[in-house]
Design an enzyme around this catalytic site. Sequence first.
Site, PDB file in Angstrom:
ATOM      1  N   GLY A  10     -14.021  -1.614 -40.924  1.00  0.00           N
ATOM      2  CA  GLY A  10     -12.795  -0.835 -40.758  1.00  0.00           C
ATOM      3  C   GLY A  10     -11.949  -0.843 -42.019  1.00  0.00           C
ATOM      4  O   GLY A  10     -12.207  -1.599 -42.973  1.00  0.00           O
ATOM      5  N   GLN A  11     -10.903  -0.013 -42.014  1.00  0.00           N
ATOM      6  CA  GLN A  11     -10.100   0.164 -43.219  1.00  0.00           C
ATOM      7  C   GLN A  11      -9.429  -1.138 -43.678  1.00  0.00           C
ATOM      8  O   GLN A  11      -9.549  -1.533 -44.840  1.00  0.00           O
ATOM      9  CB  GLN A  11      -9.034   1.235 -42.975  1.00  0.00           C
ATOM     10  CG  GLN A  11      -9.605   2.617 -42.702  1.00  0.00           C
ATOM     11  CD  GLN A  11      -8.508   3.660 -42.615  1.00  0.00           C
ATOM     12  OE1 GLN A  11      -7.968   4.099 -43.626  1.00  0.00           O
ATOM     13  NE2 GLN A  11      -8.160   4.063 -41.394  1.00  0.00           N
ATOM     14  N   ASP A  31     -19.218  -8.920 -30.842  1.00  0.00           N
ATOM     15  CA  ASP A  31     -19.025  -7.676 -30.089  1.00  0.00           C
ATOM     16  C   ASP A  31     -17.797  -7.826 -29.196  1.00  0.00           C
ATOM     17  O   ASP A  31     -17.837  -8.520 -28.180  1.00  0.00           O
ATOM     18  CB  ASP A  31     -20.266  -7.374 -29.262  1.00  0.00           C
ATOM     19  CG  ASP A  31     -20.176  -6.045 -28.535  1.00  0.00           C
ATOM     20  OD1 ASP A  31     -19.089  -5.422 -28.535  1.00  0.00           O
ATOM     21  OD2 ASP A  31     -21.190  -5.623 -27.953  1.00  0.00           O
ATOM     22  N   LEU A  32     -16.707  -7.176 -29.582  1.00  0.00           N
ATOM     23  CA  LEU A  32     -15.446  -7.350 -28.862  1.00  0.00           C
ATOM     24  C   LEU A  32     -15.470  -6.727 -27.464  1.00  0.00           C
ATOM     25  O   LEU A  32     -14.550  -6.969 -26.673  1.00  0.00           O
ATOM     26  CB  LEU A  32     -14.280  -6.770 -29.669  1.00  0.00           C
ATOM     27  CG  LEU A  32     -13.591  -7.774 -30.621  1.00  0.00           C
ATOM     28  CD1 LEU A  32     -14.570  -8.257 -31.679  1.00  0.00           C
ATOM     29  CD2 LEU A  32     -12.377  -7.145 -31.282  1.00  0.00           C
ATOM     30  N   TYR A  56     -10.794  -0.631 -30.923  1.00  0.00           N
ATOM     31  CA  TYR A  56     -11.309   0.643 -30.420  1.00  0.00           C
ATOM     32  C   TYR A  56     -10.271   1.685 -30.824  1.00  0.00           C
ATOM     33  O   TYR A  56      -9.137   1.655 -30.339  1.00  0.00           O
ATOM     34  CB  TYR A  56     -11.455   0.580 -28.902  1.00  0.00           C
ATOM     35  CG  TYR A  56     -11.963   1.854 -28.244  1.00  0.00           C
ATOM     36  CD1 TYR A  56     -13.237   1.897 -27.691  1.00  0.00           C
ATOM     37  CD2 TYR A  56     -11.177   2.999 -28.161  1.00  0.00           C
ATOM     38  CE1 TYR A  56     -13.707   3.045 -27.070  1.00  0.00           C
ATOM     39  CE2 TYR A  56     -11.644   4.153 -27.571  1.00  0.00           C
ATOM     40  CZ  TYR A  56     -12.910   4.177 -27.015  1.00  0.00           C
ATOM     41  OH  TYR A  56     -13.367   5.315 -26.415  1.00  0.00           O
ATOM     42  N   THR A  57     -10.623   2.593 -31.736  1.00  0.00           N
ATOM     43  CA  THR A  57      -9.636   3.523 -32.295  1.00  0.00           C
ATOM     44  C   THR A  57      -9.914   4.988 -31.980  1.00  0.00           C
ATOM     45  O   THR A  57      -9.248   5.865 -32.525  1.00  0.00           O
ATOM     46  CB  THR A  57      -9.554   3.356 -33.821  1.00  0.00           C
ATOM     47  OG1 THR A  57     -10.853   3.569 -34.394  1.00  0.00           O
ATOM     48  CG2 THR A  57      -9.054   1.959 -34.189  1.00  0.00           C
ATOM     49  N   THR A  96      -0.081  -1.062 -32.962  1.00  0.00           N
ATOM     50  CA  THR A  96       0.143   0.341 -33.279  1.00  0.00           C
ATOM     51  C   THR A  96       1.450   0.877 -32.728  1.00  0.00           C
ATOM     52  O   THR A  96       2.002   0.344 -31.753  1.00  0.00           O
ATOM     53  CB  THR A  96      -1.016   1.183 -32.682  1.00  0.00           C
ATOM     54  OG1 THR A  96      -0.751   2.573 -32.836  1.00  0.00           O
ATOM     55  CG2 THR A  96      -1.183   0.903 -31.196  1.00  0.00           C
ATOM     56  N   TYR A 120      -5.321   4.782 -25.105  1.00  0.00           N
ATOM     57  CA  TYR A 120      -5.398   3.940 -26.295  1.00  0.00           C
ATOM     58  C   TYR A 120      -4.147   3.069 -26.426  1.00  0.00           C
ATOM     59  O   TYR A 120      -4.241   1.858 -26.635  1.00  0.00           O
ATOM     60  CB  TYR A 120      -5.566   4.820 -27.530  1.00  0.00           C
ATOM     61  CG  TYR A 120      -5.355   4.091 -28.836  1.00  0.00           C
ATOM     62  CD1 TYR A 120      -6.286   3.163 -29.302  1.00  0.00           C
ATOM     63  CD2 TYR A 120      -4.220   4.338 -29.618  1.00  0.00           C
ATOM     64  CE1 TYR A 120      -6.086   2.491 -30.500  1.00  0.00           C
ATOM     65  CE2 TYR A 120      -4.021   3.676 -30.814  1.00  0.00           C
ATOM     66  CZ  TYR A 120      -4.963   2.754 -31.256  1.00  0.00           C
ATOM     67  OH  TYR A 120      -4.751   2.088 -32.439  1.00  0.00           O
ATOM     68  N   TRP A 145      -0.387   5.291 -38.930  1.00  0.00           N
ATOM     69  CA  TRP A 145      -0.947   6.281 -39.858  1.00  0.00           C
ATOM     70  C   TRP A 145      -1.680   5.615 -41.030  1.00  0.00           C
ATOM     71  O   TRP A 145      -1.410   5.891 -42.204  1.00  0.00           O
ATOM     72  CB  TRP A 145       0.145   7.207 -40.372  1.00  0.00           C
ATOM     73  CG  TRP A 145       0.858   8.010 -39.326  1.00  0.00           C
ATOM     74  CD1 TRP A 145       0.894   7.776 -37.968  1.00  0.00           C
ATOM     75  CD2 TRP A 145       1.665   9.168 -39.543  1.00  0.00           C
ATOM     76  NE1 TRP A 145       1.669   8.716 -37.346  1.00  0.00           N
ATOM     77  CE2 TRP A 145       2.160   9.592 -38.278  1.00  0.00           C
ATOM     78  CE3 TRP A 145       2.056   9.877 -40.674  1.00  0.00           C
ATOM     79  CZ2 TRP A 145       2.990  10.703 -38.123  1.00  0.00           C
ATOM     80  CZ3 TRP A 145       2.883  10.988 -40.523  1.00  0.00           C
ATOM     81  CH2 TRP A 145       3.334  11.405 -39.252  1.00  0.00           C
TER      82      TRP A 145
END
Length: 286
Positions: A10-11, A31-32, A56-57, A96, A120, A145
């Site tokens: 991921g980022q 594995d989450l 999970y996005t 988030t 989400y 963002w």
Amino acid sequence: MTILVFGKTGQVARELQALAAVVALARDEADLSVPSVCAAAIEQYRPRAVINAAAYTAVDRAEEEEDLANQINGFAPTQMAQACAARDIPFVHLSTDYVFDGSGNAPWRPDDRTRPISAYGRSKLVGEKGVTEAGGRYAILRTSWVFSAHGQNFVKTMLSLGAERDQLRVVADQIGGPTPAAAIAQACITVTDQLAKDSAKAGSYHFAGAPYTSWADFARAIFAEAGLTCDVANIVTADYLTPACRPANSRLDCSSIEEVFGIGRPDWQAGLSAILQDFKQKDFDQ
């Protein structure tokens, strides 16, 4: 002892690996969707700190896969937090702006009422509650963002589409703070270090880029910085319907993280410039 990072590709996870000597666990290693593996990994590595940069996005798909989203975004970080609290290990969990309903125009404070309007967002709130209830040396960092040179994000999408089209229609009535993943990674390291010294700093914080902008104006900045001539036409959210509702107001009040940890809001325009310069250098090297 090292820092254990859940997430590898991921980022933010990518930026953490570039920034510090961490052990980053990929999905095949942790594995989450099976939350019990989280505590087992923490027991195995016995790290000095844990950062959860996995999530999970798939915001729209979560409307049909809320149970899976709850496992990964809710129950897995809860187990991480419980394992860390039991061992007095600093734990940083990324969350988030989607835990808020996006109403009004005022920046959201960490103690404002949460009321997510998407599956989400609800799954992320489950995780926040689990982390908070576990106690210990924890910090929840809500951000918004996120962008970087890695993975799928708005900047890379705009660069791809802007190179192909003369005009794009982009939502202009959603406002937030674009946040460089590299800045988030640095904030995570700073927070873990300070939590190790002072457990009284535990709590929920906001960390997002400055200044606030709309998706449309963000797109314009991307094209200007990249030298693309693609025009941006403003549209409203109602013109671009998606399965999941997005918050209209994603402004985050980041004053508390600066007061407690000395971490200021990152300049997203500088972050964007650095990423595009990196892209240009890679093209030149090739």
